[in-house]
Design a protein around this motif. Structure first.
Motif, PDB file in Angstrom:
ATOM      1  N   ILE A  79       0.850  -1.186   0.000  1.00 52.96           N
ATOM      2  CA  ILE A  79       0.000   0.000   0.000  1.00 52.96           C
ATOM      3  C   ILE A  79       0.894   1.247   0.000  1.00 52.96           C
ATOM      4  CG2 ILE A  79      -1.801   1.287   1.230  1.00 52.96           C
ATOM      5  CD1 ILE A  79      -2.570  -1.374   2.570  1.00 52.96           C
ATOM      6  N   PRO A  80       0.706   2.179  -0.918  1.00 48.96           N
ATOM      7  CA  PRO A  80       1.508   3.407  -0.906  1.00 48.96           C
ATOM      8  C   PRO A  80       1.290   4.207   0.384  1.00 48.96           C
ATOM      9  CG  PRO A  80       0.470   3.130  -3.044  1.00 48.96           C
ATOM     10  CD  PRO A  80      -0.148   2.105  -2.135  1.00 48.96           C
ATOM     11  N   LEU A  81       2.387   4.597   1.006  1.00 47.04           N
ATOM     12  CA  LEU A  81       2.360   5.464   2.177  1.00 47.04           C
ATOM     13  C   LEU A  81       3.002   6.779   1.769  1.00 47.04           C
ATOM     14  CD1 LEU A  81       1.903   6.070   5.176  1.00 47.04           C
ATOM     15  CD2 LEU A  81       4.119   4.989   5.647  1.00 47.04           C
ATOM     16  N   LEU A  82       2.230   7.850   1.808  1.00 50.40           N
ATOM     17  CA  LEU A  82       2.673   9.163   1.331  1.00 50.40           C
ATOM     18  C   LEU A  82       2.667  10.164   2.475  1.00 50.40           C
ATOM     19  CD1 LEU A  82       0.347   9.197  -1.816  1.00 50.40           C
ATOM     20  CD2 LEU A  82       2.606   8.144  -1.612  1.00 50.40           C
ATOM     21  N   VAL A  83       3.544  11.142   2.386  1.00 48.37           N
ATOM     22  CA  VAL A  83       3.641  12.175   3.415  1.00 48.37           C
ATOM     23  C   VAL A  83       3.742  13.535   2.737  1.00 48.37           C
ATOM     24  CG1 VAL A  83       4.953  13.018   5.401  1.00 48.37           C
ATOM     25  CG2 VAL A  83       4.863  10.574   4.933  1.00 48.37           C
ATOM     26  N   THR A  84       3.051  14.527   3.285  1.00 52.42           N
ATOM     27  CA  THR A  84       3.191  15.878   2.759  1.00 52.42           C
ATOM     28  C   THR A  84       4.611  16.378   3.035  1.00 52.42           C
ATOM     29  OG1 THR A  84       2.299  16.785   4.830  1.00 52.42           O
ATOM     30  CG2 THR A  84       0.739  16.422   3.041  1.00 52.42           C
ATOM     31  N   ARG A  85       5.145  17.170   2.137  1.00 51.59           N
ATOM     32  CA  ARG A  85       6.526  17.640   2.261  1.00 51.59           C
ATOM     33  C   ARG A  85       6.753  18.425   3.550  1.00 51.59           C
ATOM     34  NH1 ARG A  85      10.190  15.045  -1.028  1.00 51.59           N
ATOM     35  NH2 ARG A  85       9.083  14.450  -2.927  1.00 51.59           N
ATOM     36  N   GLU A  86       5.750  19.191   3.948  1.00 46.85           N
ATOM     37  CA  GLU A  86       5.786  19.935   5.201  1.00 46.85           C
ATOM     38  C   GLU A  86       4.523  19.595   5.977  1.00 46.85           C
ATOM     39  OE1 GLU A  86       8.276  21.718   6.238  1.00 46.85           O
ATOM     40  OE2 GLU A  86       9.445  21.635   4.370  1.00 46.85           O
ATOM     41  N   PRO A  87       4.603  19.559   7.313  1.00 47.44           N
ATOM     42  CA  PRO A  87       3.382  19.318   8.102  1.00 47.44           C
ATOM     43  C   PRO A  87       2.298  20.329   7.739  1.00 47.44           C
ATOM     44  CG  PRO A  87       5.327  19.151   9.499  1.00 47.44           C
ATOM     45  CD  PRO A  87       5.807  19.688   8.174  1.00 47.44           C
ATOM     46  N   GLU A  88       1.070  19.837   7.590  1.00 44.75           N
ATOM     47  CA  GLU A  88      -0.052  20.698   7.225  1.00 44.75           C
ATOM     48  C   GLU A  88      -1.195  20.508   8.202  1.00 44.75           C
ATOM     49  OE1 GLU A  88      -1.433  21.036   3.277  1.00 44.75           O
ATOM     50  OE2 GLU A  88       0.428  20.327   2.353  1.00 44.75           O
ATOM     51  N   ILE A  89      -2.060  21.515   8.286  1.00 44.32           N
ATOM     52  CA  ILE A  89      -3.309  21.361   9.021  1.00 44.32           C
ATOM     53  C   ILE A  89      -4.164  20.361   8.244  1.00 44.32           C
ATOM     54  CG2 ILE A  89      -5.403  22.515   9.824  1.00 44.32           C
ATOM     55  CD1 ILE A  89      -3.751  25.078  10.068  1.00 44.32           C
ATOM     56  N   THR A  90      -4.506  19.277   8.894  1.00 46.85           N
ATOM     57  CA  THR A  90      -5.158  18.168   8.185  1.00 46.85           C
ATOM     58  C   THR A  90      -6.453  18.590   7.501  1.00 46.85           C
ATOM     59  OG1 THR A  90      -4.215  16.656   9.821  1.00 46.85           O
ATOM     60  CG2 THR A  90      -5.954  15.792   8.415  1.00 46.85           C
ATOM     61  N   SER A  91      -7.277  19.362   8.180  1.00 48.72           N
ATOM     62  CA  SER A  91      -8.559  19.768   7.602  1.00 48.72           C
ATOM     63  C   SER A  91      -8.350  20.616   6.349  1.00 48.72           C
ATOM     64  CB  SER A  91      -9.392  20.539   8.626  1.00 48.72           C
ATOM     65  OG  SER A  91      -8.687  21.671   9.110  1.00 48.72           O
ATOM     66  N   ASP A  92      -7.325  21.465   6.342  1.00 47.98           N
ATOM     67  CA  ASP A  92      -7.046  22.285   5.161  1.00 47.98           C
ATOM     68  C   ASP A  92      -6.591  21.424   3.993  1.00 47.98           C
ATOM     69  OD1 ASP A  92      -7.664  24.484   6.664  1.00 47.98           O
ATOM     70  OD2 ASP A  92      -5.594  25.148   6.963  1.00 47.98           O
ATOM     71  N   PHE A  93      -5.738  20.444   4.289  1.00 46.76           N
ATOM     72  CA  PHE A  93      -5.264  19.556   3.229  1.00 46.76           C
ATOM     73  C   PHE A  93      -6.418  18.743   2.650  1.00 46.76           C
ATOM     74  CE2 PHE A  93      -3.587  15.443   1.782  1.00 46.76           C
ATOM     75  CZ  PHE A  93      -2.702  15.883   0.805  1.00 46.76           C
ATOM     76  N   ILE A  94      -7.324  18.287   3.505  1.00 41.59           N
ATOM     77  CA  ILE A  94      -8.473  17.504   3.037  1.00 41.59           C
ATOM     78  C   ILE A  94      -9.352  18.336   2.113  1.00 41.59           C
ATOM     79  CG2 ILE A  94     -10.657  16.463   3.790  1.00 41.59           C
ATOM     80  CD1 ILE A  94      -9.153  15.318   6.178  1.00 41.59           C
ATOM     81  N   VAL A  95      -9.557  19.600   2.442  1.00 39.33           N
ATOM     82  CA  VAL A  95     -10.364  20.477   1.584  1.00 39.33           C
ATOM     83  C   VAL A  95      -9.746  20.582   0.196  1.00 39.33           C
ATOM     84  CG1 VAL A  95     -11.084  22.873   1.213  1.00 39.33           C
ATOM     85  CG2 VAL A  95     -11.382  21.829   3.458  1.00 39.33           C
ATOM     86  N   ARG A  96      -8.428  20.776   0.146  1.00 37.43           N
ATOM     87  CA  ARG A  96      -7.753  20.891  -1.151  1.00 37.43           C
ATOM     88  C   ARG A  96      -7.795  19.581  -1.927  1.00 37.43           C
ATOM     89  NH1 ARG A  96      -2.531  21.858  -1.617  1.00 37.43           N
ATOM     90  NH2 ARG A  96      -1.879  21.240   0.480  1.00 37.43           N
ATOM     91  N   LEU A  97      -7.577  18.474  -1.217  1.00 36.06           N
ATOM     92  CA  LEU A  97      -7.571  17.174  -1.878  1.00 36.06           C
ATOM     93  C   LEU A  97      -8.967  16.797  -2.366  1.00 36.06           C
ATOM     94  CD1 LEU A  97      -6.167  14.641  -2.780  1.00 36.06           C
ATOM     95  CD2 LEU A  97      -6.270  13.768  -0.430  1.00 36.06           C
ATOM     96  N   ASP A  98      -9.978  17.028  -1.539  1.00 36.00           N
ATOM     97  CA  ASP A  98     -11.352  16.741  -1.955  1.00 36.00           C
ATOM     98  C   ASP A  98     -11.739  17.545  -3.197  1.00 36.00           C
ATOM     99  OD1 ASP A  98     -12.116  14.763  -0.212  1.00 36.00           O
ATOM    100  OD2 ASP A  98     -13.096  16.084   1.219  1.00 36.00           O
ATOM    101  N   ALA A  99     -11.375  18.828  -3.205  1.00 36.49           N
ATOM    102  CA  ALA A  99     -11.705  19.688  -4.353  1.00 36.49           C
ATOM    103  C   ALA A  99     -11.047  19.161  -5.627  1.00 36.49           C
ATOM    104  CB  ALA A  99     -11.267  21.120  -4.082  1.00 36.49           C
ATOM    105  N   PHE A 100      -9.802  18.728  -5.505  1.00 39.16           N
ATOM    106  CA  PHE A 100      -9.090  18.170  -6.661  1.00 39.16           C
ATOM    107  C   PHE A 100      -9.757  16.891  -7.150  1.00 39.16           C
ATOM    108  CE2 PHE A 100      -5.841  15.096  -8.110  1.00 39.16           C
ATOM    109  CZ  PHE A 100      -5.435  15.743  -9.277  1.00 39.16           C
ATOM    110  N   LEU A 101     -10.097  16.003  -6.230  1.00 39.95           N
ATOM    111  CA  LEU A 101     -10.699  14.726  -6.607  1.00 39.95           C
ATOM    112  C   LEU A 101     -12.079  14.923  -7.241  1.00 39.95           C
ATOM    113  CD1 LEU A 101      -9.737  12.515  -3.527  1.00 39.95           C
ATOM    114  CD2 LEU A 101      -8.761  12.414  -5.829  1.00 39.95           C
TER     115      LEU A 101
END
Length: 308
Positions: free
Chosen positions: A107-129
């Motif tokens: 299973i791919p395990l990925l990490v953001t390059r810099e720590p991010e606020i999880t809720s903010d990252f989810i908003v960006r990822l959801d919008a992209f998807l």
């Protein structure tokens, strides 16, 4: 069903790959992500295994606090469902045990390059998807943003769609797409208009040729996408084909099950079609604010009659 891959996410969000490099072609078909909090404590009744799994500070801190054996069981219970990938938003420190499980299960395990606020990252990822996985169709026409309102301009070849778009651009409005407009269904009420990449920033004018509107008029002349709020159909002039009713009945055009208000504008030499489109867009906006010019006019007439 449209799919993208884990590798698409790695490129889009510059993610670091800690494990599962050989599985980056895992397909992603769901437009929402999931945080497996309940699953780590043993509740799997509604576990959306086909979604991208996001681990933030809350989930990782919980896993860190478990004993080695308990952590092995908890993580093992989750990875056995083989979700497309895990993305950690709080840094890679202390993730050796999680990496081990992902390597074993592929299973791919990925990490953001810099720590991010999880809720903010989810908003960006959801919008992209949502955009990437949206149902879509291509239509022949021109898409413009007129005073902040997305307008799809349709009509037979040669009727003057691109020329009208050029006039609108010179009046300060923005081109989104010419010739081929890609429509994406983002929700049961929302259609997004965009280009097909090949025609990005280009406008084709008969007798003139291909124009790059950004090079000619600046960055303000173009935008990548817009929500379609109004459908304009340009047609040839027909004698006695226009009506002067105070309040025309609003017709609709349906795209992928979403109904868009539609207006027919007939063409005639000397008629300011661009100005009519501006008026239609502004009038649509006023209606959304609850204002109807015909209703106000009739109320004035009634008030005048009552006064007499």
């Amino acid at each position: 069903m449209k799919e993208i891959t884990v590798e698409d996410l790695v490129r889009k969000f510059s993610l670091k790959v800690l494990a599962g490099e050989s599985k980056l072609q895992n397909p992603i078909s769901q437009s929402r992500v999931h945080r497996p909090g309940l699953e780590f404590v043993g509740h799997f009744d509604f576990f959306p295994t086909e979604r991208v799994q996001i681990l933030g500070k809350k989930e990782v801190t919980y896993l860190h606090k478990l004993s080695k054996e308990e952590r092995r069981i908890r993580i093992g219970n989750v990875v056995q469902y083989h979700p497309p990938c895990f993305i950690v938003t709080c840094g890679e420190e202390g993730l050796t045990y999680l990496k081990k499980h992902c390597v074993e299960q592929g299973i791919p395990l990925l990490v953001t390059r810099e720590p991010e606020i999880t809720s903010d990252f989810i908003v960006r990822l959801d919008a992209f998807l949502i955009k990437e996985l949206a149902e879509k169709v291509a239509v022949h026409g021109v898409c413009m943003n007129v005073s902040g309102i997305g307008v799809l301009i349709r009509g037979n070849s040669g009727v003057g769609k691109s020329e009208t778009a050029h006039t609108l651009i010179r009046r300060g409005h923005r081109l989104v797409a010419d010739d081929i407009v890609v429509l994406k269904k983002l929700s049961p009420q929302t259609i997004l208009g965009t280009h097909d990449e090949k025609t990005k920033e280009f406008l084709a004018l008969r007798s003139i040729g291909l124009l790059n509107v950004v090079r000619m008029y600046g960055r303000k002349a173009f935008q990548d996408e817009t929500r379609i709020s109004l459908d304009i159909h340009l047609t040839k002039w027909e004698k006695d084909g226009l009506y002067n009713d105070l309040d025309q009945e609003i017709n609709t055009m349906e795209y992928m099950g979403v109904k868009i208000p539609s207006i027919e504008i007939q063409l005639q030499p000397g008629r300011d079609v661009a100005g009519l489109i501006e008026a239609a867009a502004n009038n649509w906006y006023l209606r959304q604010q609850g204002y109807n010019a015909a209703e106000e006019f009739m109320s004035r007439i009634e008030a005048d009659m009552n006064h007499e």
